[in-house]
Write a protein that holds these residues in place. Sequence first.
Motif, PDB file in Angstrom:
ATOM      1  N   ALA A   1      71.995  19.256  34.158  1.00  0.00           N
ATOM      2  CA  ALA A   1      72.794  18.946  32.961  1.00  0.00           C
ATOM      3  C   ALA A   1      73.761  17.798  33.244  1.00  0.00           C
ATOM      4  O   ALA A   1      73.326  16.720  33.643  1.00  0.00           O
ATOM      5  CB  ALA A   1      73.510  20.194  32.477  1.00  0.00           C
ATOM      6  N   GLU A   2      75.067  18.014  33.066  1.00  0.00           N
ATOM      7  CA  GLU A   2      76.006  16.897  33.085  1.00  0.00           C
ATOM      8  C   GLU A   2      76.801  16.781  34.385  1.00  0.00           C
ATOM      9  O   GLU A   2      77.505  15.800  34.582  1.00  0.00           O
ATOM     10  CB  GLU A   2      76.981  17.017  31.907  1.00  0.00           C
ATOM     11  N   SER A   3      76.760  17.780  35.266  1.00  0.00           N
ATOM     12  CA  SER A   3      77.517  17.706  36.523  1.00  0.00           C
ATOM     13  C   SER A   3      76.750  16.928  37.577  1.00  0.00           C
ATOM     14  O   SER A   3      75.521  16.827  37.521  1.00  0.00           O
ATOM     15  CB  SER A   3      77.801  19.102  37.080  1.00  0.00           C
ATOM     16  N   ARG A   4      77.483  16.398  38.510  1.00  0.00           N
ATOM     17  CA  ARG A   4      76.884  15.808  39.707  1.00  0.00           C
ATOM     18  C   ARG A   4      77.373  16.615  40.903  1.00  0.00           C
ATOM     19  O   ARG A   4      78.436  17.223  40.852  1.00  0.00           O
ATOM     20  CB  ARG A   4      77.269  14.342  39.847  1.00  0.00           C
ATOM     21  N   TYR A   5      76.613  16.572  42.010  1.00  0.00           N
ATOM     22  CA  TYR A   5      76.876  17.460  43.141  1.00  0.00           C
ATOM     23  C   TYR A   5      76.992  16.681  44.439  1.00  0.00           C
ATOM     24  O   TYR A   5      76.298  15.675  44.635  1.00  0.00           O
ATOM     25  CB  TYR A   5      75.748  18.485  43.294  1.00  0.00           C
ATOM     26  N   MET A   6      77.863  17.170  45.313  1.00  0.00           N
ATOM     27  CA  MET A   6      77.929  16.621  46.672  1.00  0.00           C
ATOM     28  C   MET A   6      78.135  17.780  47.639  1.00  0.00           C
ATOM     29  O   MET A   6      78.874  18.722  47.347  1.00  0.00           O
ATOM     30  CB  MET A   6      79.081  15.613  46.793  1.00  0.00           C
ATOM     31  N   VAL A   7      77.464  17.691  48.778  1.00  0.00           N
ATOM     32  CA  VAL A   7      77.595  18.716  49.806  1.00  0.00           C
ATOM     33  C   VAL A   7      78.744  18.326  50.742  1.00  0.00           C
ATOM     34  O   VAL A   7      78.878  17.163  51.125  1.00  0.00           O
ATOM     35  CB  VAL A   7      76.277  18.862  50.603  1.00  0.00           C
TER      36      VAL A   7
END
Lengths: 196, 97
Positions: A159-165
């Motif tokens: 959807a609209e979120s972005r992710y980083m580990v």
Amino acid sequence: MSGDHSSSVISAHVRQVEALLEQRGLLDDGEIDRRIDEFAAGGTPANGARVVARAWVDPGFAERLLADANAALGEVGLSMSGGLQEQRLKVVANSATEHHVVVCTLCSCYPIALLGPSPSWYKSEAYRSRVVRDPRGVLREFGVELPAETRLSVWDASAESRYMVLPRRPEGTDALSEAQLAGRVTRKGLIGTALV
Amino acid sequence: MTTGTDRFAPGDRVRTRSLDPAGHTRLPRYARGAVGVIVEPAGSHPLADDRARGRVGSAQTVYHVRFAAADLFGAGDHTVTVELWEDYLTPVEEDAP
């Protein structure tokens, strides 16, 4: 899967719309390319690495980053507001018992501001379709062998979120400065397909 | 800033829609008709399916929803967390004690 964006029908359609918008004075000549260049200009994995290094040396920052990444980014002079609207960022932390890996199965969503342009494998159908089904096998192909008891958590940017580990801080780095620590962080580490 | 609809809370069990829509959707095929658990809300946005069809809808809450791989693929000991609009989800009633 929408893996192929080279369709000449779509490209022709986009060019036609762009030309109409330019004709009607709604877009300047070449504005779209310029906006894309501006958006991508500040994006580099060095940004993500800087965030990770700060989190490693400052537990309070790490806590704020995991609770509300968009707010915490401001503390290190970064933001997710480079595009038309601010994108929500979700940071997920690896631990001794859990390892995270990020994918966009539907297309290629990616936090460009923090990681720069995505690597080609991230956009490949092979990675996108296989990592949700068999992350342990895919990570093994990346050279990451995790203990059998480590829980694996895959995040699909649907959807609209972005992710980083947020990778684990390597052993034996107590003496390193924040800048030296940032130098240890790799792009794959920020996606979850490598350890740091 | 639009406010969310917040129909679900973290820990709630939900089932995803199994319908295969004719056009664009952000409910991945592998996650259709499956039961997962709400992790947390992830903002509030108009439904992407509507926007792709040129319809302007009101914003609704989007959630991180966690699935056990075994429930999606019949195998695997990992989890997959997908980001899903409220419209894709229906509550799963807990069994009476």
